[in-house]
Design a protein around this motif. Structure first.
Motif, PDB file in Angstrom:
ATOM      1  N   ARG A  28      -8.076  -6.574  47.593  1.00 32.20           N
ATOM      2  CA  ARG A  28      -8.777  -5.132  48.127  1.00 32.20           C
ATOM      3  C   ARG A  28      -7.355  -4.248  48.631  1.00 32.20           C
ATOM      4  O   ARG A  28      -7.200  -3.070  48.456  1.00 32.20           O
ATOM      5  CB  ARG A  28      -9.804  -4.998  49.283  1.00 32.20           C
ATOM      6  N   SER A  69     -15.906 -12.658  44.567  1.00 32.12           N
ATOM      7  CA  SER A  69     -17.311 -12.965  44.222  1.00 32.12           C
ATOM      8  C   SER A  69     -17.232 -13.849  42.697  1.00 32.12           C
ATOM      9  O   SER A  69     -16.328 -13.752  42.045  1.00 32.12           O
ATOM     10  CB  SER A  69     -18.156 -11.704  43.972  1.00 32.12           C
ATOM     11  N   ASP A  71     -19.059 -12.972  40.233  1.00 34.41           N
ATOM     12  CA  ASP A  71     -19.135 -12.086  39.342  1.00 34.41           C
ATOM     13  C   ASP A  71     -17.629 -11.240  38.983  1.00 34.41           C
ATOM     14  O   ASP A  71     -17.274 -11.363  37.796  1.00 34.41           O
ATOM     15  CB  ASP A  71     -19.791 -10.659  39.915  1.00 34.41           C
ATOM     16  N   ARG A  72     -16.809 -11.344  40.132  1.00 30.07           N
ATOM     17  CA  ARG A  72     -15.652 -10.762  39.870  1.00 30.07           C
ATOM     18  C   ARG A  72     -14.637 -11.932  38.868  1.00 30.07           C
ATOM     19  O   ARG A  72     -13.991 -11.630  37.958  1.00 30.07           O
ATOM     20  CB  ARG A  72     -14.853 -10.577  41.241  1.00 30.07           C
ATOM     21  N   LEU A  75     -16.028 -12.026  35.301  1.00 32.92           N
ATOM     22  CA  LEU A  75     -15.473 -10.956  34.405  1.00 32.92           C
ATOM     23  C   LEU A  75     -14.006 -10.910  34.157  1.00 32.92           C
ATOM     24  O   LEU A  75     -13.804 -10.509  33.333  1.00 32.92           O
ATOM     25  CB  LEU A  75     -16.156  -9.669  35.154  1.00 32.92           C
ATOM     26  N   LEU A  76     -13.171 -11.075  35.412  1.00 32.61           N
ATOM     27  CA  LEU A  76     -11.679 -11.127  35.015  1.00 32.61           C
ATOM     28  C   LEU A  76     -11.409 -12.246  34.302  1.00 32.61           C
ATOM     29  O   LEU A  76     -10.313 -12.129  33.848  1.00 32.61           O
ATOM     30  CB  LEU A  76     -11.203 -11.217  36.593  1.00 32.61           C
ATOM     31  N   ARG A 140     -19.599 -16.548  46.376  1.00 27.10           N
ATOM     32  CA  ARG A 140     -18.271 -16.408  46.481  1.00 27.10           C
ATOM     33  C   ARG A 140     -17.566 -17.509  46.600  1.00 27.10           C
ATOM     34  O   ARG A 140     -18.041 -18.520  47.254  1.00 27.10           O
ATOM     35  CB  ARG A 140     -17.986 -15.673  47.945  1.00 27.10           C
TER      36      ARG A 140
ATOM     37  N   ASP B 308     -24.455  -4.449  47.793  1.00 30.12           N
ATOM     38  CA  ASP B 308     -23.005  -4.963  47.826  1.00 30.12           C
ATOM     39  C   ASP B 308     -22.635  -5.645  46.250  1.00 30.12           C
ATOM     40  O   ASP B 308     -21.498  -5.380  45.734  1.00 30.12           O
ATOM     41  CB  ASP B 308     -22.980  -6.073  48.702  1.00 30.12           C
ATOM     42  N   ARG B 309     -23.604  -6.518  45.804  1.00 29.96           N
ATOM     43  CA  ARG B 309     -23.306  -7.070  44.601  1.00 29.96           C
ATOM     44  C   ARG B 309     -23.470  -6.058  43.647  1.00 29.96           C
ATOM     45  O   ARG B 309     -22.643  -5.895  42.613  1.00 29.96           O
ATOM     46  CB  ARG B 309     -24.472  -8.166  44.236  1.00 29.96           C
ATOM     47  N   GLU B 312     -20.180  -3.797  43.169  1.00 32.97           N
ATOM     48  CA  GLU B 312     -19.219  -4.691  42.801  1.00 32.97           C
ATOM     49  C   GLU B 312     -19.229  -4.836  41.125  1.00 32.97           C
ATOM     50  O   GLU B 312     -18.417  -4.865  40.431  1.00 32.97           O
ATOM     51  CB  GLU B 312     -19.186  -6.000  43.266  1.00 32.97           C
ATOM     52  N   LEU B 313     -20.783  -4.929  40.673  1.00 33.17           N
ATOM     53  CA  LEU B 313     -20.827  -5.079  39.352  1.00 33.17           C
ATOM     54  C   LEU B 313     -20.322  -3.742  38.654  1.00 33.17           C
ATOM     55  O   LEU B 313     -19.726  -3.767  37.430  1.00 33.17           O
ATOM     56  CB  LEU B 313     -22.247  -5.326  38.873  1.00 33.17           C
ATOM     57  N   GLU B 315     -18.431  -1.573  39.619  1.00 38.58           N
ATOM     58  CA  GLU B 315     -16.868  -1.489  39.467  1.00 38.58           C
ATOM     59  C   GLU B 315     -16.107  -2.166  38.422  1.00 38.58           C
ATOM     60  O   GLU B 315     -15.331  -1.950  37.633  1.00 38.58           O
ATOM     61  CB  GLU B 315     -16.303  -1.686  40.848  1.00 38.58           C
ATOM     62  N   LEU B 316     -16.726  -3.616  38.663  1.00 38.24           N
ATOM     63  CA  LEU B 316     -16.030  -4.537  37.547  1.00 38.24           C
ATOM     64  C   LEU B 316     -16.221  -4.266  36.234  1.00 38.24           C
ATOM     65  O   LEU B 316     -15.459  -4.162  35.168  1.00 38.24           O
ATOM     66  CB  LEU B 316     -16.658  -5.947  37.725  1.00 38.24           C
ATOM     67  N   ARG B 319     -14.383  -1.172  35.169  1.00 43.21           N
ATOM     68  CA  ARG B 319     -13.059  -1.582  35.145  1.00 43.21           C
ATOM     69  C   ARG B 319     -12.581  -2.395  33.708  1.00 43.21           C
ATOM     70  O   ARG B 319     -11.541  -2.042  33.242  1.00 43.21           O
ATOM     71  CB  ARG B 319     -12.512  -2.463  36.252  1.00 43.21           C
ATOM     72  N   THR B 320     -13.468  -3.294  33.437  1.00 38.04           N
ATOM     73  CA  THR B 320     -13.139  -4.115  32.380  1.00 38.04           C
ATOM     74  C   THR B 320     -13.610  -3.161  31.026  1.00 38.04           C
ATOM     75  O   THR B 320     -12.853  -3.739  30.114  1.00 38.04           O
ATOM     76  CB  THR B 320     -14.126  -5.351  32.336  1.00 38.04           C
ATOM     77  N   LEU B 331     -14.891  -0.227  44.617  1.00 32.46           N
ATOM     78  CA  LEU B 331     -16.103   0.570  44.943  1.00 32.46           C
ATOM     79  C   LEU B 331     -16.621  -0.302  46.249  1.00 32.46           C
ATOM     80  O   LEU B 331     -16.622  -1.635  46.203  1.00 32.46           O
ATOM     81  CB  LEU B 331     -17.142   0.407  43.772  1.00 32.46           C
ATOM     82  N   ARG B 422     -25.394 -10.155  36.228  1.00 31.02           N
ATOM     83  CA  ARG B 422     -24.057  -9.840  35.755  1.00 31.02           C
ATOM     84  C   ARG B 422     -24.238  -9.470  34.302  1.00 31.02           C
ATOM     85  O   ARG B 422     -23.575  -8.672  33.838  1.00 31.02           O
ATOM     86  CB  ARG B 422     -23.078 -11.181  35.831  1.00 31.02           C
ATOM     87  N   THR B 426     -23.452  -5.971  32.494  1.00 33.04           N
ATOM     88  CA  THR B 426     -22.332  -5.872  31.564  1.00 33.04           C
ATOM     89  C   THR B 426     -22.761  -5.424  30.303  1.00 33.04           C
ATOM     90  O   THR B 426     -22.154  -4.712  29.408  1.00 33.04           O
ATOM     91  CB  THR B 426     -21.875  -7.264  31.195  1.00 33.04           C
TER      92      THR B 426
END
Lengths: 216, 462
Positions: A28, A69, A71-72, A75-76, A140, B308-309, B312-313, B315-316, B319-320, B331, B422, B426
């Motif tokens: 971050r 997380s 999720d992050r 997806l990454l 996480r 929160d989740r 983040e989803l 944002e992700l 971004r992707t 975010l 997720r 997506t």
């Protein structure tokens, strides 16, 4: 059944440090990015210089994902797979196809956690994949890897036990690897093959009479 | 319980069939229940009568893609609105079950709209349903009739701390006595006084109580939570819900990097096809003799998605998909207190000083107007993002799913507890919002309308 064990990392020059280092930039803040990058990238020289053994270096690299997380990371990981897919395919696809034509059960072995390895190795045609798993708590990453590590499946009698469960023996297995840390794997099988080996592995291979592929 | 058996050969009257949930429900019936007949109450369009409007929708809308025009033989159209249900035409009462989906989903309705569409509409439908052959009604409400607060909400009738009849009369009086704009504000204020998020949820709570206690009527209440993009049917990402997630996601993808909410707050979302499945389960249950039930179609108790989740989803995925620059800030959600009212305060200050600003007074007034809009949006969402954190139990749908025969479970089961958020964000939610809500919806196919029957002929063809 005959088995081909293929160590992914050495064959396609992909390391935990590579992958974790890319993701470290997902921090971050600048401080966050810095410590993650330091953890990821320092693992490689520390392993090469012998300060850390391979397992510890791998662990250090993945510490950089601590707190991210699930999720992050997932997806990454797809992005990482996209970035490296061509290189991995070029390095492995032909060998996998050739071994399958010989009737081998092909196993890909990697230190990468499954979330990175699966999208990367998916579609290459291997029968089985041995990967590590990131430890996740409350959605996480803790920065640790789940036990047992992949490396322990190659050590001692573990490979013999695995072979026996499939009605075969290590003597009937072929293994392909490139790094000196994989000497134990190569020494355990009947048909070891060093592919573009690092200096230490090349020296071992010469001494023990293992075949060496300079291009592959 | 088998959905196929319970609905085989049955005749349903559906209101709101042209709406977001209604279209998906109708598609499911036409695609999977080949002997079920449907009458739809539909208003005429600006250029078409109701029969042509509905026939065109069935022939051309992507939701109904792949269905054979011959299925139109099972659909009859009753041209009219909720105002017309007091005088049903010949044959309209020959139904086994009425499904009332139509309502005004406007968080801040004027008292006139709220009264006519949500209150009088429900009364009219209850009266009509009580005179039908089946005397059964499935009334679609909302989980948020539970009001503001943070608690586990069971599938039980809402415990109203006021007299619904008296409150209904109060809204009727408001509709007559004040202009719509003032009425809208007064209705919202009254809703807050009674512990509701807005005028919409207040009117739905009163309507729910009214139809549930209607004499001579077996009523099942179905409460979806916030209805969003489809996962499986009619196709992944189908979306027409513009009011809850869409503005938030739209702002986030345009650079709003902080959403005012509590990070641990659970926003209860449910895909529209899961709502259609839940409705079919409730219909099957009602037709099998169970009534008086309240069904909640929700995710917060079984598969909670925290803000929160969620952020983040967003944002992700942004971004992707290349919609957020790699360098853009993450975010996040931020707990806000007094800051939530900052735009309104600033607008008021600007309006006060604008007259003395000379050449700057006009831009200042414009800015004040924009800030007031932002404040209105913040006021609209605050109850859902800051003041309400319920866990809506959805056990009935889960039990009905477990009781389905094996070959129906995938098709009709309510699978929200197992939904992978997720994958849904997506593959369904963000692409769906972008395709259907953030840009002009895809054009309808150019085909001749299905030839539909009017309601009175359905009996003959069935």
């Amino acid at each position: 059944m005959t088995v081909s064990l293929i160590r992914v990392e050495g064959l396609c020059s992909l390391t935990a440090a590579h992958v974790a280092g890319t993701l470290a930039l997902q921090g971050r803040t600048l401080v966050d990015k810095s410590w993650r990058s330091a953890a990821a990238w320092s693992s490689l020289p520390l392993a090469l210089s012998g300060v850390l053994d391979d397992d510890d270096a791998t662990r250090l690299a993945w510490v950089s994902l601590r707190g991210l997380s699930e999720d992050r990371i997932a997806l990454l990981a797809d992005g990482v797979a996209e970035a490296h897919a061509d290189r991995v395919r070029a390095a492995l696809a032909e060998r996998i196809a050739a071994r399958r034509r010989l009737g081998d059960h092909v196993v890909l072995i990697t230190d990468l956690p499954g979330c990175f390895a699966e999208p990367l190795l998916d579609g290459l045609g291997a029968d089985e994949r041995w990967t590590n798993a990131l430890e996740v708590r409350s959605g996480r990453a803790t920065g640790a890897l789940e036990q047992p590590l992949v490396s322990s499946r190659l050590a001692g009698n573990a490979l013999r036990t695995w072979c026996e469960a499939r009605g075969t023996r290590p003597e009937h297995c072929t293994a392909f690897a490139a790094r000196s840390s994989d000497v134990a794997l190569l020494a355990s099988v009947g048909h070891p093959c060093a592919v573009r080996p690092d200096r230490a592995l090349a020296s071992h291979a010469r001494r023990l009479g293992w075949p060496v592929e300079v291009r592959g | 319980m088998s959905v196929r058996s319970a609905l085989a050969g049955r005749h349903l009257l559906i209101t709101g069939a042209t709406g977001f949930v209604g279209k998906v429900l109708l598609q499911r019936i036409l695609a999977e229940l080949p002997t079920t007949r449907v009458t739809v109450l539909v208003r005429p369009g600006p250029d078409d009568d109701a029969r042509t409007r509905m026939g065109r929708l069935l022939a051309c809308h992507p939701v109904f893609e792949g269905l054979d025009a011959a299925e139109g033989a099972r659909v009859a159209v009753w041209e009219g609105s909720l105002d017309d249900v007091a005088n049903p035409p010949d044959g309209a009462l020959d139904v086994d079950l009425v499904v009332h989906l139509a309502s005004r989903v406007d968080f801040e309705p004027t008292p006139a709209d709220g009264f006519t569409d949500n209150l009088e509409g429900a009364v009219g439908i209850a009266r009509l349903a009580a005179h039908t052959r089946g005397k059964r009604l499935v009334y679609v409400s909302t989980c948020y009739v539970a009001g503001l607060g943070s608690r586990v909400v069971p599938e039980l009738p809402a415990d109203l701390a006021f007299d619904p009849a008296e409150e209904r009369e109060r809204i009727r009086a408001l509709a007559v006595a004040v202009d719509p704009r003032t009425g809208r504000t007064l209705l919202s204020k009254r809703a807050h006084e009674l512990g509701f998020a807005n005028g919409y949820t207040l009117t739905k709570a009163i309507a729910e109580h009214t139809v549930r206690t209607w004499p001579g009527l077996a009523c099942t209440v179905v409460r979806p939570s916030i209805v969003e993009a489809a996962w499986d049917h009619p196709y992944r990402g189908f979306h027409e819900g513009f009011r809850t997630c869409a503005p938030l996601v739209g702002l986030a993808l345009r650079g709003l990097f902080s959403i005012p909410a509590h990070p641990e707050l659970v926003l209860d979302l449910v895909p529209v096809d899961q709502v259609a499945r839940g409705l079919l389960l409730a219909c099957a249950s009602a037709l099998s003799g169970d009534s008086g039930d309240v069904w909640q179609l929700a995710s917060s108790a079984s598969n909670p998605l925290t803000m929160d989740r969620l952020t983040e989803l967003v944002e992700l995925v942004g971004r992707t998909r290349g919609e957020l620059a790699p360098s853009s800030r993450w975010l996040g959600v931020s707990a806000v207190g007094g800051r939530l009212h900052a735009p309104g305060r600033l607008a008021a200050a600007l309006k006060t000083v604008a007259p003395v600003l000379g050449g700057w007074s006009r831009p200042a007034t414009h800015l004040a107007r924009d800030l007031e809009r932002v404040q209105r949006a913040a006021d609209l969402f605050a109850p859902f993002l800051l003041e309400t954190d319920h866990r809506f139990v959805a056990d009935r749908a889960a039990r009905a799913t477990a009781a389905l025969p094996d070959d129906e479970r995938d098709l009709f089961g309510f699978h929200v507890p197992d939904l992978d958020w997720r994958a849904w964000w997506t593959e369904a939610q963000i692409p769906g919002l972008q395709r259907h809500c953030f840009q002009a919806p895809p054009p309808l196919a150019d085909r001749d309308p299905w030839p539909l029957h009017t309601h009175s002929r359905l009996k003959e063809v069935g």
